[in-house]
Motif scaffolding. Structure first.
Motif, PDB file in Angstrom:
ATOM      1  N   MET A   1      19.997  37.450  44.773  1.00 50.02           N
ATOM      2  CA  MET A   1      19.813  38.374  45.887  1.00 50.02           C
ATOM      3  C   MET A   1      19.942  37.610  47.198  1.00 50.02           C
ATOM      4  SD  MET A   1      19.261  41.612  46.322  1.00 50.02           S
ATOM      5  CE  MET A   1      18.822  42.735  47.631  1.00 50.02           C
ATOM      6  N   TYR A   2      20.790  38.098  48.079  1.00 47.98           N
ATOM      7  CA  TYR A   2      21.001  37.397  49.335  1.00 47.98           C
ATOM      8  C   TYR A   2      20.018  37.868  50.406  1.00 47.98           C
ATOM      9  CZ  TYR A   2      25.470  36.350  47.116  1.00 47.98           C
ATOM     10  OH  TYR A   2      26.432  35.927  46.247  1.00 47.98           O
ATOM     11  N   LYS A   3      19.773  36.990  51.363  1.00 54.74           N
ATOM     12  CA  LYS A   3      18.985  37.378  52.531  1.00 54.74           C
ATOM     13  C   LYS A   3      19.725  38.492  53.270  1.00 54.74           C
ATOM     14  CE  LYS A   3      18.891  34.405  55.911  1.00 54.74           C
ATOM     15  NZ  LYS A   3      18.579  33.180  56.668  1.00 54.74           N
ATOM     16  N   HIS A   4      18.963  39.422  53.824  1.00 51.80           N
ATOM     17  CA  HIS A   4      19.573  40.572  54.502  1.00 51.80           C
ATOM     18  C   HIS A   4      19.057  40.660  55.932  1.00 51.80           C
ATOM     19  CE1 HIS A   4      21.428  44.514  54.939  1.00 51.80           C
ATOM     20  NE2 HIS A   4      20.286  44.957  55.460  1.00 51.80           N
ATOM     21  N   ILE A   5      19.946  40.966  56.863  1.00 54.99           N
ATOM     22  CA  ILE A   5      19.562  41.132  58.265  1.00 54.99           C
ATOM     23  C   ILE A   5      19.980  42.528  58.720  1.00 54.99           C
ATOM     24  CG2 ILE A   5      19.927  40.345  60.639  1.00 54.99           C
ATOM     25  CD1 ILE A   5      20.435  37.543  59.546  1.00 54.99           C
ATOM     26  N   LEU A  50      33.228  26.144  54.346  1.00 50.87           N
ATOM     27  CA  LEU A  50      32.364  27.199  54.863  1.00 50.87           C
ATOM     28  C   LEU A  50      30.912  26.720  54.841  1.00 50.87           C
ATOM     29  CD1 LEU A  50      33.732  30.421  53.097  1.00 50.87           C
ATOM     30  CD2 LEU A  50      34.681  29.168  55.032  1.00 50.87           C
ATOM     31  N   LYS A  51      30.246  26.863  55.957  1.00 48.05           N
ATOM     32  CA  LYS A  51      28.821  26.540  56.025  1.00 48.05           C
ATOM     33  C   LYS A  51      27.977  27.781  55.755  1.00 48.05           C
ATOM     34  CE  LYS A  51      25.268  24.563  59.048  1.00 48.05           C
ATOM     35  NZ  LYS A  51      24.956  24.063  60.416  1.00 48.05           N
ATOM     36  N   GLU A  52      28.401  28.909  56.312  1.00 42.45           N
ATOM     37  CA  GLU A  52      27.676  30.172  56.146  1.00 42.45           C
ATOM     38  C   GLU A  52      28.687  31.306  55.994  1.00 42.45           C
ATOM     39  OE1 GLU A  52      25.328  30.467  59.750  1.00 42.45           O
ATOM     40  OE2 GLU A  52      25.043  28.296  59.702  1.00 42.45           O
ATOM     41  N   LEU A  53      28.276  32.333  55.287  1.00 44.07           N
ATOM     42  CA  LEU A  53      29.120  33.517  55.128  1.00 44.07           C
ATOM     43  C   LEU A  53      28.255  34.758  55.315  1.00 44.07           C
ATOM     44  CD1 LEU A  53      32.115  34.184  54.336  1.00 44.07           C
ATOM     45  CD2 LEU A  53      31.245  34.665  52.055  1.00 44.07           C
ATOM     46  N   TYR A  54      28.753  35.699  56.136  1.00 42.95           N
ATOM     47  CA  TYR A  54      28.034  36.937  56.424  1.00 42.95           C
ATOM     48  C   TYR A  54      28.928  38.108  56.024  1.00 42.95           C
ATOM     49  CZ  TYR A  54      25.059  33.840  59.149  1.00 42.95           C
ATOM     50  OH  TYR A  54      24.222  32.824  59.541  1.00 42.95           O
ATOM     51  N   THR A  78      24.626  35.640  53.624  1.00 42.44           N
ATOM     52  CA  THR A  78      23.694  36.637  54.157  1.00 42.44           C
ATOM     53  C   THR A  78      24.395  37.976  54.252  1.00 42.44           C
ATOM     54  OG1 THR A  78      22.601  34.920  55.488  1.00 42.44           O
ATOM     55  CG2 THR A  78      22.205  37.218  56.122  1.00 42.44           C
ATOM     56  N   SER A  79      23.722  39.020  53.810  1.00 40.33           N
ATOM     57  CA  SER A  79      24.270  40.367  53.974  1.00 40.33           C
ATOM     58  C   SER A  79      23.747  40.960  55.274  1.00 40.33           C
ATOM     59  CB  SER A  79      23.900  41.250  52.787  1.00 40.33           C
ATOM     60  OG  SER A  79      22.519  41.531  52.779  1.00 40.33           O
ATOM     61  N   LEU A  80      24.561  41.806  55.874  1.00 38.31           N
ATOM     62  CA  LEU A  80      24.222  42.423  57.153  1.00 38.31           C
ATOM     63  C   LEU A  80      24.352  43.927  57.050  1.00 38.31           C
ATOM     64  CD1 LEU A  80      26.405  40.134  59.498  1.00 38.31           C
ATOM     65  CD2 LEU A  80      23.991  39.801  58.923  1.00 38.31           C
TER      66      LEU A  80
END
Length: 267
Positions: A1-5, A50-54, A78-80
């Motif tokens: 489960m990814y972090k969500h913003i 890639l360091k981060e992916l949104y 991270t999901s947005l």
């Protein structure tokens, strides 16, 4: 489960906007933003990490995210919400995917080239992102060995350049340096310098461009600096038949580079 913003006030979102808008922020962190599926795929293919992916799951499914990063070294994902993604998306039409990518050193000392029959495009002090993007697209289309930017006025990883180059910033070897450094580099590699200039020039189609060659273009406003003209193997010119004596720098570069490719039978 990814972090969500889902909040526009989240500090992560504010940081991403800073990375989009501020060259200083990108340089401080050593990263830049890439938006869009094709551009991110080209960055990965070009050896960028890639360091981060949104991602916005309403626009780009989670299963595709896993497939995209399967060969990467565990970027933070991270999901947005769609609202948050649309806030940070730089492009009008969006695909729901944005990456924070680690910058590469673009110094000449990092540029690895074969030593025979090189074809290099050099641009002195380009400033407009649209022109730089178009130059990168020309370099990719002609499959030149490298594009060198002397005295750069704009961050090569500016989002406008990435967008206008449609990802070609990742498909061609790029290096930056001062005019003096690039001239020394070309002399060391035994590459002939053909400077696009009005003075003491020969028509470009009359020049033998089948051996190691660098096509050098300047800005439309001021042309090339004296240093390039003094170190040119031969100045070359595109004959003009209209009322003005210059054309868009990316158009001129395309004409000259593809003349070299024609002479080399597109090899």
């Amino acid at each position: 489960m990814y972090k969500h913003i889902s909040s526009l006030q989240n500090p992560v979102i504010k940081r991403l906007l800073q990375l989009q808008e501020k060259s200083r922020a990108r340089k401080k962190e050593g990263v830049f933003i890439v938006e869009g599926v094709r551009e991110i795929q080209l960055a990965i293919k070009g050896g960028f990490r890639l360091k981060e992916l949104y991602f916005a799951e309403e626009l780009f499914p989670e299963i595709k995210v896993k497939d995209l990063v399967k060969d990467q070294e565990h970027p933070e994902i991270t999901s947005l919400s769609a609202e948050v993604y649309n806030k940070i998306a730089y492009r009008g039409s969006t695909e729901g995917l944005l990456a924070v990518v680690i910058t590469k050193d673009l110094g000449l000392q990092k540029l690895e080239l074969l030593d025979k029959n090189l074809l290099i495009l050099v641009a002195e002090a380009p400033e407009k992102p649209g022109n730089i993007g178009a130059l990168l697209r020309t370099a990719d289309a002609a499959k030149v060995d490298a594009i060198l930017i002397s005295n750069p006025k704009t961050d090569i990883f500016n989002p406008n350049i990435i967008r206008s180059s449609v990802g070609c910033v990742f498909t061609t070897k790029i290096a930056t340096g001062t005019t003096s450094e690039i001239i020394e580099f070309l002399h060391h590699k035994k590459v002939a310098i053909y400077a696009a200039a009005l003075q003491a020039s020969k028509i470009y189609s009359e020049i033998d461009l089948t051996t190691s060659s660098a096509i050098v273009v300047g800005t439309e406003a001021t042309g090339l600096s004296k240093e390039w003209l003094e170190n040119s193997t031969q100045n070359i010119i595109i004959p003009m038949q209209g009322e003005i004596d210059s054309m868009n720098v990316s158009v001129a570069a395309g004409i000259l580079i593809f003349e070299a490719k024609r002479q080399r039978q597109f090899k």
